[in-house]
Structure formats: structure tokens, C-alpha cells
Scaffold this motif. Structure first.
Motif, PDB file in Angstrom:
ATOM      1  N   ALA A 142      19.755  12.368  -5.373  1.00 43.07           N
ATOM      2  CA  ALA A 142      18.534  13.170  -5.465  1.00 43.07           C
ATOM      3  C   ALA A 142      17.307  12.276  -5.596  1.00 43.07           C
ATOM      4  N   THR A 143      17.441  11.183  -6.359  1.00 50.73           N
ATOM      5  CA  THR A 143      16.327  10.246  -6.526  1.00 50.73           C
ATOM      6  C   THR A 143      15.955   9.586  -5.208  1.00 50.73           C
ATOM      7  N   ILE A 144      16.972   9.221  -4.430  1.00 50.73           N
ATOM      8  CA  ILE A 144      16.735   8.581  -3.132  1.00 50.73           C
ATOM      9  C   ILE A 144      16.044   9.547  -2.175  1.00 50.73           C
ATOM     10  N   VAL A 145      16.533  10.779  -2.181  1.00 53.24           N
ATOM     11  CA  VAL A 145      15.929  11.799  -1.316  1.00 53.24           C
ATOM     12  C   VAL A 145      14.466  12.016  -1.692  1.00 53.24           C
ATOM     13  N   LEU A 146      14.195  12.106  -3.012  1.00 51.34           N
ATOM     14  CA  LEU A 146      12.824  12.297  -3.479  1.00 51.34           C
ATOM     15  C   LEU A 146      11.936  11.137  -3.076  1.00 51.34           C
ATOM     16  N   ALA A 147      12.452   9.916  -3.200  1.00 44.66           N
ATOM     17  CA  ALA A 147      11.683   8.734  -2.823  1.00 44.66           C
ATOM     18  C   ALA A 147      11.328   8.757  -1.340  1.00 44.66           C
ATOM     19  N   ARG A 148      12.273   9.222  -0.519  1.00 43.32           N
ATOM     20  CA  ARG A 148      12.019   9.290   0.919  1.00 43.32           C
ATOM     21  C   ARG A 148      10.975  10.344   1.253  1.00 43.32           C
ATOM     22  N   ILE A 149      11.005  11.457   0.535  1.00 48.22           N
ATOM     23  CA  ILE A 149      10.019  12.512   0.744  1.00 48.22           C
ATOM     24  C   ILE A 149       8.625  12.018   0.389  1.00 48.22           C
ATOM     25  N   VAL A 150       8.549  11.316  -0.765  1.00 54.70           N
ATOM     26  CA  VAL A 150       7.268  10.759  -1.196  1.00 54.70           C
ATOM     27  C   VAL A 150       6.751   9.747  -0.175  1.00 54.70           C
ATOM     28  N   ALA A 151       7.667   8.919   0.358  1.00 56.31           N
ATOM     29  CA  ALA A 151       7.268   7.906   1.334  1.00 56.31           C
ATOM     30  C   ALA A 151       6.726   8.533   2.610  1.00 56.31           C
ATOM     31  N   LEU A 152       7.303   9.682   2.978  1.00 56.14           N
ATOM     32  CA  LEU A 152       6.826  10.376   4.163  1.00 56.14           C
ATOM     33  C   LEU A 152       5.463  11.005   3.915  1.00 56.14           C
ATOM     34  N   ALA A 153       5.306  11.573   2.714  1.00 59.50           N
ATOM     35  CA  ALA A 153       4.044  12.235   2.377  1.00 59.50           C
ATOM     36  C   ALA A 153       2.930  11.234   2.082  1.00 59.50           C
ATOM     37  N   LEU A 154       3.297  10.138   1.422  1.00 57.69           N
ATOM     38  CA  LEU A 154       2.317   9.119   1.033  1.00 57.69           C
ATOM     39  C   LEU A 154       2.804   7.746   1.502  1.00 57.69           C
ATOM     40  N   PRO A 155       2.758   7.484   2.789  1.00 61.00           N
ATOM     41  CA  PRO A 155       3.267   6.206   3.297  1.00 61.00           C
ATOM     42  C   PRO A 155       2.390   5.043   2.843  1.00 61.00           C
ATOM     43  N   PRO A 156       2.966   3.843   2.755  1.00 58.74           N
ATOM     44  CA  PRO A 156       2.160   2.662   2.405  1.00 58.74           C
ATOM     45  C   PRO A 156       1.061   2.448   3.438  1.00 58.74           C
ATOM     46  N   ARG A 157      -0.097   2.031   2.962  1.00 52.17           N
ATOM     47  CA  ARG A 157      -1.223   1.833   3.857  1.00 52.17           C
ATOM     48  C   ARG A 157      -1.827   0.444   3.664  1.00 52.17           C
ATOM     49  N   CYS A 158      -2.428  -0.060   4.713  1.00 57.40           N
ATOM     50  CA  CYS A 158      -3.073  -1.366   4.671  1.00 57.40           C
ATOM     51  C   CYS A 158      -4.156  -1.359   3.599  1.00 57.40           C
ATOM     52  N   PRO A 159      -4.173  -2.343   2.717  1.00 53.09           N
ATOM     53  CA  PRO A 159      -5.180  -2.384   1.651  1.00 53.09           C
ATOM     54  C   PRO A 159      -6.613  -2.418   2.156  1.00 53.09           C
ATOM     55  N   ALA A 160      -6.824  -2.891   3.374  1.00 54.90           N
ATOM     56  CA  ALA A 160      -8.190  -3.020   3.892  1.00 54.90           C
ATOM     57  C   ALA A 160      -8.618  -1.813   4.727  1.00 54.90           C
ATOM     58  N   CYS A 161      -7.872  -1.507   5.798  1.00 54.80           N
ATOM     59  CA  CYS A 161      -8.310  -0.472   6.740  1.00 54.80           C
ATOM     60  C   CYS A 161      -7.654   0.873   6.518  1.00 54.80           C
ATOM     61  N   GLY A 162      -6.540   0.917   5.787  1.00 56.84           N
ATOM     62  CA  GLY A 162      -5.884   2.184   5.509  1.00 56.84           C
ATOM     63  C   GLY A 162      -4.841   2.605   6.521  1.00 56.84           C
ATOM     64  N   ASP A 163      -4.590   1.811   7.540  1.00 59.23           N
ATOM     65  CA  ASP A 163      -3.536   2.145   8.503  1.00 59.23           C
ATOM     66  C   ASP A 163      -2.171   2.109   7.823  1.00 59.23           C
ATOM     67  N   VAL A 164      -1.240   2.924   8.310  1.00 63.17           N
ATOM     68  CA  VAL A 164       0.116   2.946   7.762  1.00 63.17           C
ATOM     69  C   VAL A 164       0.801   1.608   8.052  1.00 63.17           C
ATOM     70  N   VAL A 165       1.441   1.042   7.022  1.00 63.25           N
ATOM     71  CA  VAL A 165       2.137  -0.237   7.159  1.00 63.25           C
ATOM     72  C   VAL A 165       3.575  -0.094   6.659  1.00 63.25           C
ATOM     73  N   GLU A 166       4.315  -1.167   6.739  1.00 63.44           N
ATOM     74  CA  GLU A 166       5.746  -1.134   6.439  1.00 63.44           C
ATOM     75  C   GLU A 166       6.035  -0.979   4.954  1.00 63.44           C
ATOM     76  N   ALA A 167       5.227  -1.629   4.099  1.00 66.01           N
ATOM     77  CA  ALA A 167       5.499  -1.615   2.664  1.00 66.01           C
ATOM     78  C   ALA A 167       4.195  -1.748   1.886  1.00 66.01           C
ATOM     79  N   ASP A 168       4.246  -1.410   0.595  1.00 66.11           N
ATOM     80  CA  ASP A 168       3.072  -1.524  -0.261  1.00 66.11           C
ATOM     81  C   ASP A 168       2.581  -2.968  -0.313  1.00 66.11           C
ATOM     82  N   HIS A 169       1.262  -3.112  -0.425  1.00 72.83           N
ATOM     83  CA  HIS A 169       0.590  -4.409  -0.584  1.00 72.83           C
ATOM     84  C   HIS A 169       0.651  -5.280   0.666  1.00 72.83           C
ATOM     85  N   ARG A 170       1.028  -4.702   1.784  1.00 74.35           N
ATOM     86  CA  ARG A 170       1.041  -5.454   3.036  1.00 74.35           C
ATOM     87  C   ARG A 170      -0.121  -5.008   3.916  1.00 74.35           C
TER      88      ARG A 170
END
Length: 239
Positions: free
Chosen positions: A3-31
Motif C-alpha cells: 500500500a505504501t508503494i502504491v501511494l508513493a507512485r500515486i504521489v509521484a504521478l500527481a507531483l512529479p519531480p521538477r527541475c529546480p530552475a525551470c520547473g520541467d518534469v525531471v527523473e528525480a528530486d534535486h535534479r
């Protein structure tokens, strides 16, 4: 666990990691995205042993630039993760004025490689209590905490105090900046300074007036070494 893994995936889909500068979707946080990453100018050796300004070629260990030979710095060296430019500036401003606190970790991860092996304390440049109350946080303190965690060096968040409020330095020349910040800092507990190898952390290094004032008071209190570490620094000719 599932259930935790599923929740994490849902959150990742809803709030994907974004580029710290321009805001484009990126592979992981802080990238950063490819475009912003390639726009960053990462700093390192070869550089002046005094002020840290980059050299075009390796001049040998411990070599200083002409200005540092003419007037020795009050600190024991300056390092920065990147040169000040549009991407570095946007990240710094989003943290400082935009409340994007997670960006302190982004900066700290890239700064930590410059922490010297003999460092014993990480110390942030402090804000005056009135400005701290207005903003709600000290961006240098957040960055310092991220650097300390990454480098495994103790953080001393309150070692320095800002005893006098100073006006913004942005529009001032280097001499005016130095005059404004002179005597604006104090050491909270000199016993925590004596014999220490201190890394003084700030977000942006421009003229060095603020960090010079901090370095002077730390050295006077008995620090063995005081080095400056920042996210971005102005390289004359690039700003």
C-alpha cells in the motif's frame, strides 16, 4: 508495504519531480533538466588559492591571483558550486524570496564536495532577528544544514549573530558594502571557535563584504581557519 508503494507512485504521478530552475518534469528530486544543467558553470580547480576565482590553466598548487598577492584575503579561501548566472540566480532567488525551502538541499548536495577534509564546523552567515522574523527562515542556515548533513561535519547554526540590521547591499559598490557590514556580526560563544576549522556558508558571493566581516570576527575569536563556501559566486566579466 504494498500500500505504501502504491501511494508513493500515486504521489509521484500527481507531483512529479521538477527541475529546480525551470520547473520541467525531471527523473528525480534535486535534479536539473538537461538544458538547465548544461547552462550551469561548475567551479573547481584550477583556481586562486586565496579568492577561489578560476584560472584558465593550472598554475600550480597554492598560487594566488594578483589582487590576492597585493592584498591578502581575511579568510582562508573561497569555494562555490557554480558561477553566478541565470540558472544559479533563479534557484537562489526561489529559495531566498520564494519559500522553496527544498532548494537548500539541491544547493547543499552540489556544494558539499568543496568542504575540506579538515573542516570541524559548518557555520551559516546569520540574518538579523528582524529580517529572520519577516522572512521566516535564514536561507544560508538551510543550505548550511544540507551541506553539513551531506559532508558529515557538525553544524553550528547559532555560532554567529547579526547584531545590527544592514540595508540591502545590491546597489552598493565594494567599499560601501564593506563599510555597511563592518561590526555587524558577533560570536555567540568564543569557546566554540578556538582552534576550529570553520566553513562559512552563504548563498551568493558577490564582493565578499559580508563573509569577510564574518571571517574577521571568527578569526579574532581564535578560529584556526575560516573558509567560505557558497552556492554561486559572481565571476567578474560574467555578471
Amino acid at each position: 508495504m504494498r500500500a505504501t508503494i502504491v501511494l508513493a507512485r500515486i504521489v509521484a504521478l500527481a507531483l512529479p519531480p521538477r527541475c529546480p530552475a525551470c520547473g520541467d518534469v525531471v527523473e528525480a528530486d534535486h535534479r536539473f533538466c538537461a538544458g538547465c544543467w548544461s547552462a550551469l558553470r561548475f567551479l573547481g580547480d584550477p583556481a586562486c588559492a586565496g579568492c577561489g576565482l578560476p584560472f584558465a590553466f593550472d598554475r600550480g598548487e597554492g598560487v594566488r591571483c594578483a589582487p590576492c598577492l597585493a592584498r591578502a584575503p581575511v579568510h582562508d579561501g573561497v569555494r562555490a558550486a557554480v558561477a553566478y548566472g541565470p540558472v544559479a540566480r533563479d534557484v537562489a532567488l526561489k529559495l531566498k524570496y520564494g519559500g522553496r525551502l527544498a532548494l537548500a538541499t539541491t544547493m547543499g548536495r552540489l556544494m558539499a564536495r568543496h568542504v575540506p577534509a579538515d573542516a570541524t564546523r559548518i557555520v551559516p552567515v546569520p540574518l538579523h532577528p528582524r529580517r529572520l522574523w519577516t522572512r521566516g527562515y535564514n536561507q544560508a542556515g538551510l543550505i548550511a544544514a544540507a551541506v553539513a548533513e551531506r559532508a558529515c561535519v557538525p553544524l553550528d547554526r547559532d555560532l554567529l549573530r547579526r547584531t545590527r540590521a544592514t540595508p540591502p547591499l545590491r546597489e552598493m559598490g565594494s567599499r560601501a558594502r564593506a563599510k555597511v557590514v563592518a561590526g555587524a556580526f558577533a560570536v555567540a560563544d568564543p569557546a566554540r571557535v578556538v582552534g576550529q576549522s570553520i566553513v562559512l556558508v552563504d548563498d551568493v558571493y558577490t564582493s565578499g563584504a559580508t563573509t569577510d566581516a564574518c571571517a574577521k570576527i571568527l578569526s579574532k575569536a581564535g578560529a584556526e581557519r575560516v573558509r567560505v563556501l557558497c552556492w554561486a559566486r559572481v565571476i567578474h566579466g560574467d555578471d
